[in-house]
Design a protein around this motif. Structure first.
Motif, PDB file in Angstrom:
ATOM      1  N   GLU A  38       0.845  -1.194   0.000  1.00  0.00           N
ATOM      2  CA  GLU A  38       0.000   0.000   0.000  1.00  0.00           C
ATOM      3  C   GLU A  38       0.877   1.239   0.000  1.00  0.00           C
ATOM      4  OE1 GLU A  38      -2.991   1.330  -0.297  1.00  0.00           O
ATOM      5  OE2 GLU A  38      -3.610  -0.642  -0.943  1.00  0.00           O
ATOM      6  N   GLY A  39       0.307   2.342  -0.379  1.00  0.00           N
ATOM      7  CA  GLY A  39       0.952   3.648  -0.271  1.00  0.00           C
ATOM      8  C   GLY A  39      -0.073   4.548   0.398  1.00  0.00           C
ATOM      9  N   ILE A  40       0.301   5.108   1.526  1.00  0.00           N
ATOM     10  CA  ILE A  40      -0.644   5.892   2.339  1.00  0.00           C
ATOM     11  C   ILE A  40       0.080   7.179   2.720  1.00  0.00           C
ATOM     12  CG2 ILE A  40      -2.213   5.727   4.352  1.00  0.00           C
ATOM     13  CD1 ILE A  40      -1.570   2.727   4.512  1.00  0.00           C
ATOM     14  N   ILE A  97       3.603   6.328   3.898  1.00  0.00           N
ATOM     15  CA  ILE A  97       3.560   5.086   4.667  1.00  0.00           C
ATOM     16  C   ILE A  97       3.535   3.914   3.688  1.00  0.00           C
ATOM     17  CG2 ILE A  97       2.235   3.758   6.372  1.00  0.00           C
ATOM     18  CD1 ILE A  97       0.834   6.631   6.926  1.00  0.00           C
ATOM     19  N   ARG A  98       4.451   2.993   3.849  1.00  0.00           N
ATOM     20  CA  ARG A  98       4.531   1.863   2.922  1.00  0.00           C
ATOM     21  C   ARG A  98       4.440   0.529   3.661  1.00  0.00           C
ATOM     22  NH1 ARG A  98       6.483   1.124  -2.030  1.00  0.00           N
ATOM     23  NH2 ARG A  98       4.807   2.600  -2.438  1.00  0.00           N
ATOM     24  N   PRO A  99       3.217  -0.005   3.772  1.00  0.00           N
ATOM     25  CA  PRO A  99       3.085  -1.366   4.271  1.00  0.00           C
ATOM     26  C   PRO A  99       3.332  -2.345   3.116  1.00  0.00           C
ATOM     27  CG  PRO A  99       1.059  -0.059   4.579  1.00  0.00           C
ATOM     28  CD  PRO A  99       1.908   0.634   3.571  1.00  0.00           C
ATOM     29  N   THR A 128       6.190  15.818  -2.758  1.00  0.00           N
ATOM     30  CA  THR A 128       5.252  15.452  -3.807  1.00  0.00           C
ATOM     31  C   THR A 128       5.935  14.659  -4.923  1.00  0.00           C
ATOM     32  OG1 THR A 128       3.513  16.231  -5.223  1.00  0.00           O
ATOM     33  CG2 THR A 128       5.426  17.657  -5.030  1.00  0.00           C
ATOM     34  N   TYR A 129       5.240  13.622  -5.396  1.00  0.00           N
ATOM     35  CA  TYR A 129       5.811  12.617  -6.293  1.00  0.00           C
ATOM     36  C   TYR A 129       6.237  13.181  -7.653  1.00  0.00           C
ATOM     37  CZ  TYR A 129       5.910   8.061  -8.719  1.00  0.00           C
ATOM     38  OH  TYR A 129       6.264   6.956  -9.436  1.00  0.00           O
ATOM     39  N   LEU A 130       5.443  14.068  -8.203  1.00  0.00           N
ATOM     40  CA  LEU A 130       5.767  14.581  -9.538  1.00  0.00           C
ATOM     41  C   LEU A 130       6.307  16.015  -9.488  1.00  0.00           C
ATOM     42  CD1 LEU A 130       2.782  12.910 -11.407  1.00  0.00           C
ATOM     43  CD2 LEU A 130       5.173  12.261 -11.625  1.00  0.00           C
ATOM     44  N   GLY A 194      -2.200   6.193 -15.026  1.00  0.00           N
ATOM     45  CA  GLY A 194      -0.758   6.366 -15.091  1.00  0.00           C
ATOM     46  C   GLY A 194      -0.095   5.153 -14.452  1.00  0.00           C
ATOM     47  N   PRO A 195       1.233   5.110 -14.412  1.00  0.00           N
ATOM     48  CA  PRO A 195       1.934   3.977 -13.803  1.00  0.00           C
ATOM     49  C   PRO A 195       1.630   3.824 -12.306  1.00  0.00           C
ATOM     50  CG  PRO A 195       3.443   5.347 -15.082  1.00  0.00           C
ATOM     51  CD  PRO A 195       2.160   6.100 -14.996  1.00  0.00           C
ATOM     52  N   GLY A 196       1.299   4.931 -11.661  1.00  0.00           N
ATOM     53  CA  GLY A 196       0.991   4.884 -10.228  1.00  0.00           C
ATOM     54  C   GLY A 196      -0.024   5.940  -9.857  1.00  0.00           C
ATOM     55  N   GLU A 197      -0.886   6.295 -10.819  1.00  0.00           N
ATOM     56  CA  GLU A 197      -1.877   7.348 -10.581  1.00  0.00           C
ATOM     57  C   GLU A 197      -3.125   7.050 -11.393  1.00  0.00           C
ATOM     58  OE1 GLU A 197       0.813   7.990 -12.526  1.00  0.00           O
ATOM     59  OE2 GLU A 197       2.250   9.146 -11.352  1.00  0.00           O
TER      60      GLU A 197
HETATM   61  N1  PY5 Z   1      -3.074   3.428  -9.923  1.00  0.00           N
HETATM   62  C1  PY5 Z   1      -1.960   2.753  -9.589  1.00  0.00           C
HETATM   63  C2  PY5 Z   1      -1.428   1.736 -10.519  1.00  0.00           C
HETATM   64  C3  PY5 Z   1      -1.333   3.020  -8.369  1.00  0.00           C
HETATM   65  O1  PY5 Z   1      -0.235   2.352  -8.027  1.00  0.00           O
HETATM   66  C4  PY5 Z   1      -1.857   4.016  -7.517  1.00  0.00           C
HETATM   67  C5  PY5 Z   1      -1.166   4.335  -6.220  1.00  0.00           C
HETATM   68  C6  PY5 Z   1      -3.016   4.697  -7.909  1.00  0.00           C
HETATM   69  C7  PY5 Z   1      -3.602   4.369  -9.133  1.00  0.00           C
HETATM   70  C8  PY5 Z   1      -3.674   5.723  -7.041  1.00  0.00           C
HETATM   71  O2  PY5 Z   1      -4.273   5.107  -5.936  1.00  0.00           O
HETATM   72  P1  PY5 Z   1      -4.455   5.859  -4.543  1.00  0.00           P
HETATM   73  O3  PY5 Z   1      -5.167   7.108  -4.830  1.00  0.00           O
HETATM   74  O4  PY5 Z   1      -5.266   4.927  -3.722  1.00  0.00           O
HETATM   75  O5  PY5 Z   1      -3.096   6.073  -3.999  1.00  0.00           O
HETATM   76  N2  PY5 Z   1       0.218   4.278  -6.298  1.00  0.00           N
HETATM   77  C9  PY5 Z   1       1.058   4.272  -5.139  1.00  0.00           C
HETATM   78  C10 PY5 Z   1       0.923   5.556  -4.330  1.00  0.00           C
HETATM   79  O6  PY5 Z   1       1.271   5.530  -3.175  1.00  0.00           O
HETATM   80  C11 PY5 Z   1       2.490   4.010  -5.521  1.00  0.00           C
HETATM   81  C12 PY5 Z   1       3.122   5.008  -6.424  1.00  0.00           C
HETATM   82  C13 PY5 Z   1       4.574   4.770  -6.702  1.00  0.00           C
HETATM   83  O7  PY5 Z   1       0.458   6.571  -4.834  1.00  0.00           O
END
Ligand code: PY5
Length: 307
Positions: A38-40, A97-99, A128-130, A194-197
């Motif tokens: 998870e990412g929190i 937070i990374r569980p 911030t990530y980006l 996106g890859p993580g968004e």
């Molecule tokens: N889509 C993917 C593939 C994700 O990995 C994430 C979160 C999201 C969408 C957005 O989900 P949420 O709004 O619940 O975070 N990605 C992680 C994050 O912590 C890892 C990013 C490197 O945002």
């Protein structure tokens, strides 16, 4: 992105000094990628640090594990408390937070039976990530040549470690081409995320995001933004988006725990709208940051105070 170490990492029920939170090189997940995470985020508020939608994130962690047939050896309450305990022990006000739940040292070969299921929770300050500038002025994205994993191949609704190799390929391709971030289409050619968004567009005042059946992750920021938009009377639709619909959008933005609400000002060399951060994006971004910092009464139920 460099990690700023904190003091303790929670590992299998104990708080260990940061440097001692290690695994064996024959850790099963390291070889085959079956683990879930998870990412929190925890934000500073007037009443101390508060974790944004902690219970929803732990629920998703359990769901990710269920999809992958992994059994987490801790209860929901134990995991929720472990996150809070880790933040408290580290005396930190704002953090990521990374569980992670992974198959540890025990067996090799694809059947993980016999490897323990280990759980770790790390917290550290993460800006911030980006990028700050991306948050203010918007980023440039490209549609990736890599397609998003399909649920017939790997389940995209589980935050499985292995899924992120697909994300990394797209991310690296975008960076190499001079863009900030990638956008992945699914095997049918529709926009996923996106890859993580997660991704949103605004067209004629309506907020549109791909449905979960597109393969997009059920993002918790996505859900929060949809709720905030409908509370403002902005029409919200979950609907398939084609590549050219991206180019025609008035506004576009990414959402995610790491990325928060990041405007997209250009896609594949085409300006989105005016090329400046749009009005709806700006308003939702502002409301998001107010909500996570405990400044909006009706969204206080999303916060889990650490103290
Ligand atoms: N889509 C993917 C593939 C994700 O990995 C994430 C979160 C999201 C969408 C957005 O989900 P949420 O709004 O619940 O975070 N990605 C992680 C994050 O912590 C890892 C990013 C490197 O945002």
């Amino acid at each position: 992105m460099a990690i700023s170490p904190t003091k303790f990492i929670w590992m299998d029920g104990r708080l260990l000094p940061w440097e001692e939170a290690k695994v064996h090189v024959l850790t099963h997940t390291l070889h085959y990628g079956l683990g879930v995470f998870e990412g929190i985020r925890c934000y500073k508020t007037r009443d101390g640090p508060a974790v944004f939608r902690l219970k929803d994130h732990i629920k998703r962690l359990e769901n990710s594990a269920r999809i992958m047939n992994m059994k987490i050896p801790y209860s929901f309450e134990e995991l929720v408390n472990a996150v809070k305990e880790t933040i408290k022990a580290n005396e930190i006000e704002e953090c990521y937070i990374r569980p992670i739940v992974f198959y540890g040292y025990g067996v090799m070969g694809l059947d993980p039976t016999g490897s323990p299921v280990n759980v770790a929770i790390a917290v550290w300050p993460w800006g911030t990530y980006l990028g700050e500038e991306g948050l203010r002025k918007g980023i440039r994205a490209m549609v990736s040549s890599w397609l998003r994993i399909d649920s017939r191949i790997l389940p995209p609704h589980s935050k499985t470690v292995a899924n992120y190799t697909n994300s990394i390929l797209a991310k690296l391709e975008a960076l190499k081409a001079g863009y900030d971030e990638a956008i992945l289409l699914n095997v049918e050619g529709f926009v996923t995320e996106g890859p993580g968004e997660n991704i949103f567009i605004v067209k004629n005042g309506t907020l549109i995001t791909p449905p979960l059946s597109s393969g997009a992750l059920g993002g918790i920021t996505r859900d929060s933004v949809m709720k905030m938009a409908s509370d403002k009377g902005i029409p919200v639709r979950e609907e398939n988006i084609s590549r050219d619909q991206l180019y025609e959008a008035d506004e576009a933005f990414f959402t995610g725990t790491a990325a928060e609400v990041t405007p997209i000002r250009e896609i594949d060399g085409r300006k989105i709208g005016t090329g400046k951060v749009g009005r709806v994006t700006k308003e939702l971004q502002h409301t998001f940051f107010e909500a996570v910092r405990g400044k909006i009464e009706k969204y206080l139920h999303w916060l889990d105070y650490v103290k």
